[in-house]
Design a protein around this motif. Sequence first.
Motif, PDB file in Angstrom:
ATOM      1  N   PRO A 393       0.789  -1.237   0.000  1.00 50.19           N
ATOM      2  CA  PRO A 393       0.000   0.000   0.000  1.00 50.19           C
ATOM      3  C   PRO A 393       0.826   1.296   0.000  1.00 50.19           C
ATOM      4  O   PRO A 393       0.326   2.322  -0.446  1.00 50.19           O
ATOM      5  N   MET A 394       2.077   1.246   0.488  1.00 50.50           N
ATOM      6  CA  MET A 394       2.830   2.500   0.529  1.00 50.50           C
ATOM      7  C   MET A 394       3.297   2.858  -0.879  1.00 50.50           C
ATOM      8  O   MET A 394       3.831   2.023  -1.587  1.00 50.50           O
ATOM      9  N   ASN A 395       3.114   4.121  -1.253  1.00 48.66           N
ATOM     10  CA  ASN A 395       3.513   4.596  -2.585  1.00 48.66           C
ATOM     11  C   ASN A 395       2.982   3.684  -3.695  1.00 48.66           C
ATOM     12  O   ASN A 395       3.671   3.408  -4.684  1.00 48.66           O
ATOM     13  N   LYS A 446      17.255  -5.159   3.154  1.00 49.18           N
ATOM     14  CA  LYS A 446      17.804  -3.856   3.568  1.00 49.18           C
ATOM     15  C   LYS A 446      16.619  -2.929   3.831  1.00 49.18           C
ATOM     16  O   LYS A 446      16.139  -2.242   2.909  1.00 49.18           O
ATOM     17  N   VAL A 447      16.129  -2.931   5.057  1.00 53.20           N
ATOM     18  CA  VAL A 447      14.889  -2.212   5.396  1.00 53.20           C
ATOM     19  C   VAL A 447      14.914  -1.782   6.862  1.00 53.20           C
ATOM     20  O   VAL A 447      15.779  -2.201   7.623  1.00 53.20           O
ATOM     21  N   LYS A 448      13.939  -0.956   7.239  1.00 50.03           N
ATOM     22  CA  LYS A 448      13.769  -0.644   8.673  1.00 50.03           C
ATOM     23  C   LYS A 448      12.297  -0.742   9.076  1.00 50.03           C
ATOM     24  O   LYS A 448      11.886  -1.731   9.620  1.00 50.03           O
ATOM     25  N   ARG A 452       7.136  -2.633   6.365  1.00 48.73           N
ATOM     26  CA  ARG A 452       6.117  -3.429   7.050  1.00 48.73           C
ATOM     27  C   ARG A 452       4.726  -3.190   6.475  1.00 48.73           C
ATOM     28  O   ARG A 452       3.853  -4.067   6.586  1.00 48.73           O
ATOM     29  N   ALA A 453       4.524  -2.029   5.845  1.00 48.47           N
ATOM     30  CA  ALA A 453       3.221  -1.751   5.224  1.00 48.47           C
ATOM     31  C   ALA A 453       2.879  -2.846   4.213  1.00 48.47           C
ATOM     32  O   ALA A 453       1.756  -3.340   4.166  1.00 48.47           O
ATOM     33  N   LEU A 458       2.586 -10.631   4.617  1.00 51.97           N
ATOM     34  CA  LEU A 458       3.205 -11.708   3.842  1.00 51.97           C
ATOM     35  C   LEU A 458       4.147 -12.583   4.667  1.00 51.97           C
ATOM     36  O   LEU A 458       4.528 -13.661   4.255  1.00 51.97           O
ATOM     37  N   VAL A 459       4.556 -12.076   5.832  1.00 52.81           N
ATOM     38  CA  VAL A 459       5.612 -12.774   6.569  1.00 52.81           C
ATOM     39  C   VAL A 459       5.144 -13.207   7.951  1.00 52.81           C
ATOM     40  O   VAL A 459       4.137 -12.720   8.459  1.00 52.81           O
TER      41      VAL A 459
END
Length: 495
Positions: A393-395, A446-448, A452-453, A458-459
């Motif tokens: 959903p983000m961007n 490579k995330v922070k 999570r959005a 999925l995880v």
Amino acid sequence: MKRKRIGIAFFYHESHSFTPMITELEHFRNEAYLTGETIIAHYKGTKTEIGGFIDFLQEKSAEVEIVPLLCAAAVPSGVVTKETYEHIESEMLEIIKNSAPLDGVLLALHGAMVVEQMSNPEEILLGKIRQIVGVGIPIATTLDMHANIDARMLNHTPLHFGFKTYPHIDMYEQGRAAAGAVHQYLFENKKFKASFEWLPMLLPSLNMRTESGPMQKMIQFALEAEQIEGIENVSIFGGFPYADTPTSRASIIVVGIDENTVKEVIQKLTKQYWELKEEFIVDLPNAKEGLKVALSRNNIKPIVLADISDNPLSCGSGDTTELLRTMIDSDVEQALFGGLFDPESIEKCREAGEGQLVSLDLGGKVTPEYGSPVSVLAKIVKLTDGVFYNSGPMNQYLKVDLKGAAHIIVNNLDIVLIGRPMSANDPEMFRHLGIEPTDKKILGLKVKNHFRAAFDPLVEEIIYVDAPGVSTNNLSTLQYRQITHPIWPLDNLNK
Ligand SMILES: [Zn+2]
């Protein structure tokens, strides 16, 4: 009655000292660089500090007139070049001179900007503005909770208003508070005093959220203190530990009318803040420990190992190798790593062609101090131009251009190489290469937080790992040169 003229300005950057990236004029131009009336058009109605200035002042339009000066902001990145800072500073000062006479100034700052050969640009700027407008003219600033406050800022004005939320959702309210103080000074003849205390502690930001934990407690204390007669505003600053300056540390500013009460309050808060320090430290597993936990699970859906220290959106180079090396060495199966920023290796893959074997030195090129390249023999599965559209959903539906991408396999590990640093915030980064991330057991990303959005549904689990990198949670791995010692927790210290 002649209306009072209040100037509004904005100069905003959070600068990271441990990345080789630098911030130049184009980075400000890409984000926001506005003068005059366009400032009102751009920020009116926004929940920003400037939006707060504008709304407050427009509500008092019988008494005050807004004089928009200059607004410049760039996204968090490396140190600002001297040339860039001087360009913006001189333009702002020139505009302020040409706008005379001003009866007050509202200035939105971050407080953790670092300029080449200059560790306290906001203090210098504030001093120069004070010199131009003269004594007796109220100036008020807003500051980010992650500001590193230079005590000399209080010599130029007592009026400073820090954000009280993280994520920062009260910028607008602090803008209004700053405007309100200037208004009270001008129309109610209120004479404010301020007191400042710094604490010898350098805190990682991971546990500074204000919905729970130690910062929530500190903000609660601040709000209670603001109810005391004679106290106007309390700002608790966590500081920004990735800016390496002599004033990088936690601090407090209390603004009020009664000097003794202000002093009493700040002393109490300083003690409370110091006592909470241990709660700011969160222990994260290193790459090996994180992988061990992931391998011990009996998961159906993937487990993410989030390489937070190298998240490109937190100034990471996107090419550190600790987690990658750990996953390759452990010969993990049904696992995927990405996206690793490595245009050189993508070029080698392109020369060799899909289906071929190629020797590569993966990653470790931009910031080799956080891990050397990993030498591998890789099978090239697929090459693309790196263009995809976010599924959100983000961007959502936003076009992303990675400037090239490659899917390679080393041992049993699928690896995605990308042509520019990019957080793996959308599964399309992998799907556009024909890889379905949900088919995997382990994802090294490579995330922070933003990912999570898309990835939360999925995880099965997210394990934050702290590998070496510019945005590490473990500050003792950073090579500080400028900070003032002794400082906790880097130095053993009991105040
Ligand atoms: Zn901040």
